[in-house]
Design an enzyme around this catalytic site. Structure first.
Site, PDB file in Angstrom:
ATOM      1  CB  SER A   1      -4.337  -4.934  -5.670  1.00 19.66           C
ATOM      2  OG  SER A   1      -3.250  -4.530  -4.889  1.00 19.66           O
TER       3      SER A   1
ATOM      4  CE  LYS B   1      -0.479   1.179  -1.692  1.00 23.51           C
ATOM      5  NZ  LYS B   1      -0.542   0.648  -0.313  1.00 23.51           N
TER       6      LYS B   1
HETATM    7  P1  NAD Z   1      -1.655  -2.269  -1.751  1.00 22.91           P
HETATM    8  O1  NAD Z   1      -2.062  -1.863  -0.380  1.00 22.91           O
HETATM    9  O2  NAD Z   1      -0.209  -2.392  -2.004  1.00 22.91           O
HETATM   10  O3  NAD Z   1      -2.234  -1.231  -2.823  1.00 22.91           O
HETATM   11  C1  NAD Z   1      -3.560  -1.185  -3.291  1.00 22.91           C
HETATM   12  C2  NAD Z   1      -4.458  -0.452  -2.380  1.00 22.91           C
HETATM   13  O4  NAD Z   1      -3.969   0.827  -2.100  1.00 22.91           O
HETATM   14  C3  NAD Z   1      -5.820  -0.175  -2.943  1.00 22.91           C
HETATM   15  O5  NAD Z   1      -6.641  -1.289  -2.878  1.00 22.91           O
HETATM   16  C4  NAD Z   1      -6.298   0.925  -2.035  1.00 22.91           C
HETATM   17  O6  NAD Z   1      -6.960   0.337  -0.940  1.00 22.91           O
HETATM   18  C5  NAD Z   1      -5.019   1.522  -1.518  1.00 22.91           C
HETATM   19  N1  NAD Z   1      -4.835   2.964  -1.688  1.00 22.91           N
HETATM   20  C6  NAD Z   1      -4.340   3.782  -0.714  1.00 22.91           C
HETATM   21  N2  NAD Z   1      -4.275   5.034  -1.134  1.00 22.91           N
HETATM   22  C7  NAD Z   1      -4.740   5.053  -2.400  1.00 22.91           C
HETATM   23  C8  NAD Z   1      -4.912   6.082  -3.346  1.00 22.91           C
HETATM   24  N3  NAD Z   1      -4.585   7.346  -3.108  1.00 22.91           N
HETATM   25  N4  NAD Z   1      -5.416   5.745  -4.553  1.00 22.91           N
HETATM   26  C9  NAD Z   1      -5.741   4.449  -4.835  1.00 22.91           C
HETATM   27  N5  NAD Z   1      -5.592   3.418  -3.968  1.00 22.91           N
HETATM   28  C10 NAD Z   1      -5.091   3.729  -2.762  1.00 22.91           C
HETATM   29  O7  NAD Z   1      -2.356  -3.573  -2.180  1.00 22.91           O
HETATM   30  P2  NAD Z   1      -3.072  -4.659  -1.349  1.00 22.91           P
HETATM   31  O8  NAD Z   1      -3.363  -5.723  -2.326  1.00 22.91           O
HETATM   32  O9  NAD Z   1      -4.174  -4.086  -0.528  1.00 22.91           O
HETATM   33  O10 NAD Z   1      -2.011  -5.162  -0.312  1.00 22.91           O
HETATM   34  C11 NAD Z   1      -0.727  -5.440  -0.612  1.00 22.91           C
HETATM   35  C12 NAD Z   1       0.047  -4.888   0.544  1.00 22.91           C
HETATM   36  O11 NAD Z   1      -0.314  -5.624   1.693  1.00 22.91           O
HETATM   37  C13 NAD Z   1       1.523  -5.007   0.347  1.00 22.91           C
HETATM   38  O12 NAD Z   1       2.131  -3.816   0.780  1.00 22.91           O
HETATM   39  C14 NAD Z   1       1.912  -6.113   1.265  1.00 22.91           C
HETATM   40  O13 NAD Z   1       3.159  -5.871   1.866  1.00 22.91           O
HETATM   41  C15 NAD Z   1       0.830  -6.083   2.315  1.00 22.91           C
HETATM   42  N6  NAD Z   1       0.631  -7.429   2.812  1.00 22.91           N
HETATM   43  C16 NAD Z   1       1.350  -7.768   3.899  1.00 22.91           C
HETATM   44  C17 NAD Z   1       1.247  -9.040   4.417  1.00 22.91           C
HETATM   45  C18 NAD Z   1       2.039  -9.382   5.652  1.00 22.91           C
HETATM   46  O14 NAD Z   1       1.981 -10.538   6.081  1.00 22.91           O
HETATM   47  N7  NAD Z   1       2.763  -8.444   6.240  1.00 22.91           N
HETATM   48  C19 NAD Z   1       0.398  -9.982   3.805  1.00 22.91           C
HETATM   49  C20 NAD Z   1      -0.334  -9.602   2.684  1.00 22.91           C
HETATM   50  C21 NAD Z   1      -0.194  -8.316   2.187  1.00 22.91           C
END
Ligand code: NAD
Length: 332
Positions: free
Chosen positions: A85, A118
């Site tokens: 992540s 992102k």
């Molecule tokens: P993340 O989405 O914060 O960041 C990591 C991901 O970003 C990577 O795995 C990749 O898929 C993505 N990404 C997008 N553009 C990219 C780029 N240009 N370069 C590299 N990577 C890129 O991490 P995560 O672990 O997937 O999820 C965490 C997020 O999910 C948090 O924002 C959290 O708020 C959300 N979340 C929400 C809930 C909820 O109940 N609302 C529950 C769990 C997680």
């Protein structure tokens, strides 16, 4: 004293359970109950406790895991290298400190960063053999993902054969997403059919990619951006900027919103520029990603359990993210 600690410990246990529950709803069922910024706030509180009490960290803490469980309905794929992540920062000060620490980690006062938007989608790994697309998998729990090859074939941005010189075996990574228009149309159709609505384009994309019936996925108009080449240096690629150009030259979709920032001012300019302009893009973004441009630093800095130490995500403030949601609602 003991009482205060007991209360704090109870709160920590509650946070772990609650975050695990929301993680499952979000990653496995694609049906979150709370907004991302609420989830992030709970996560930050939990991480603060873990920083102060590293000896009390629970084995099942979400700080130790990437994403969620893998659905049994799909074939499982073990990633050759874990899919991580990204660590989040929520202010320009935090971003400054993070970038500065990384530069110090490689013994430099400052290093050039590749700035990208992102994309609010879900990460996929794509395998090509002799230039031919052969397999796609989701990130899953970071180690084992789900085989979504057939559904990926319905994504029109994905070339089934790459252009130009390509290595025999190639693994790429990128983001499958749903455009704002596609999301609006899908939710409008679901509303008419009396079906529950998707909370955001990311959940809609994830729910669509993990359809066992490929004809359903095919109708969902999923899109793709690529941003990562596994073992890039062995193909003569020594920076993230080169990687993005290389992917584009192979016929792969690469988002246009990126730049190499030589200075901190240039990095902040990128953030400023896209904090407003991103709303006019046809896809949703929830932040900007800063990656050490030189791949040699990726090796030196290495990885934490679930995040690399050479890349960080800056999350746009909640009010801006709310505006994004409103702008999606308006177009519904
Ligand atoms: P993340 O989405 O914060 O960041 C990591 C991901 O970003 C990577 O795995 C990749 O898929 C993505 N990404 C997008 N553009 C990219 C780029 N240009 N370069 C590299 N990577 C890129 O991490 P995560 O672990 O997937 O999820 C965490 C997020 O999910 C948090 O924002 C959290 O708020 C959300 N979340 C929400 C809930 C909820 O109940 N609302 C529950 C769990 C997680």
């Amino acid at each position: 004293m003991f009482c205060v600690e007991r209360e704090k410990l109870d709160r920590y246990y509650w946070l772990v359970d609650e975050l695990n529950r929301h993680g499952r709803l979000y990653y496995v069922l694609d049906a979150p109950e709370i907004e991302d910024d609420e989830y992030d706030a709970l996560m930050r509180e939990m991480l603060q406790f873990e920083r102060e009490h590293p000896d009390l960290i629970r084995d099942d803490s979400p700080s130790k895991r990437v994403g969620g469980a893998v659905l049994d309905a799909f074939e499982k794929v073990t990633h050759a290298k874990p899919m991580l992540s990204l660590e989040d920062v929520f202010s320009k000060n935090e971003l400054h400190d993070w970038l500065q620490r990384a530069a110090e980690g490689v013994g430099q006062p400052w290093i050039p960063w590749c700035c990208e938007l992102k994309i609010d989608g879900l990460a996929v790994s794509l395998i090509f053999e002799d230039g031919k697309f052969v397999q796609a998998s989701t990130r899953g729990d970071g180690v084992v993902g789900e085989d979504v090859t057939e559904n990926l074939k319905t994504v029109k941005d994905l070339p089934l054969r790459l252009l130009g010189d390509v290595p025999g075996h190639l693994e790429l990574r990128g983001e499958v997403y749903m455009g704002k228009d596609g999301f609006a149309q899908l939710n409008a159709a679901r509303e008419e059919a009396g079906l529950p609505l998707f909370a955001n384009p990311r959940n809609a994309a994830a729910g669509s990619l993990r359809q066992l019936d490929t004809s359903v996925a095919a109708k969902r108009n999923l899109r793709l951006f690529t941003y990562y080449v596994q073992d890039a240096e062995s193909y003569g690629l020594h920076s993230q900027s080169e990687i993005l150009e290389w992917l584009k030259a192979r016929g792969l979709p690469v988002q246009k919103a990126w730049r190499r920032a030589e200075t901190e001012t240039e990095a902040l300019d990128f953030l400023e520029r896209w904090s407003g302009e991103r709303f006019s893009l046809p896809y949703a973004t929830d932040g900007a990603v800063f990656k050490a441009d030189a791949t040699e630093y990726w090796t030196v800095l290495g990885n934490n359990v679930k995040t690399p130490r050479w890349a960080v995500a800056y999350k746009y403030p909640p009010e801006e993210r709310k505006t994004k949601l409103e702008s999606i609602e308006i177009s519904l």
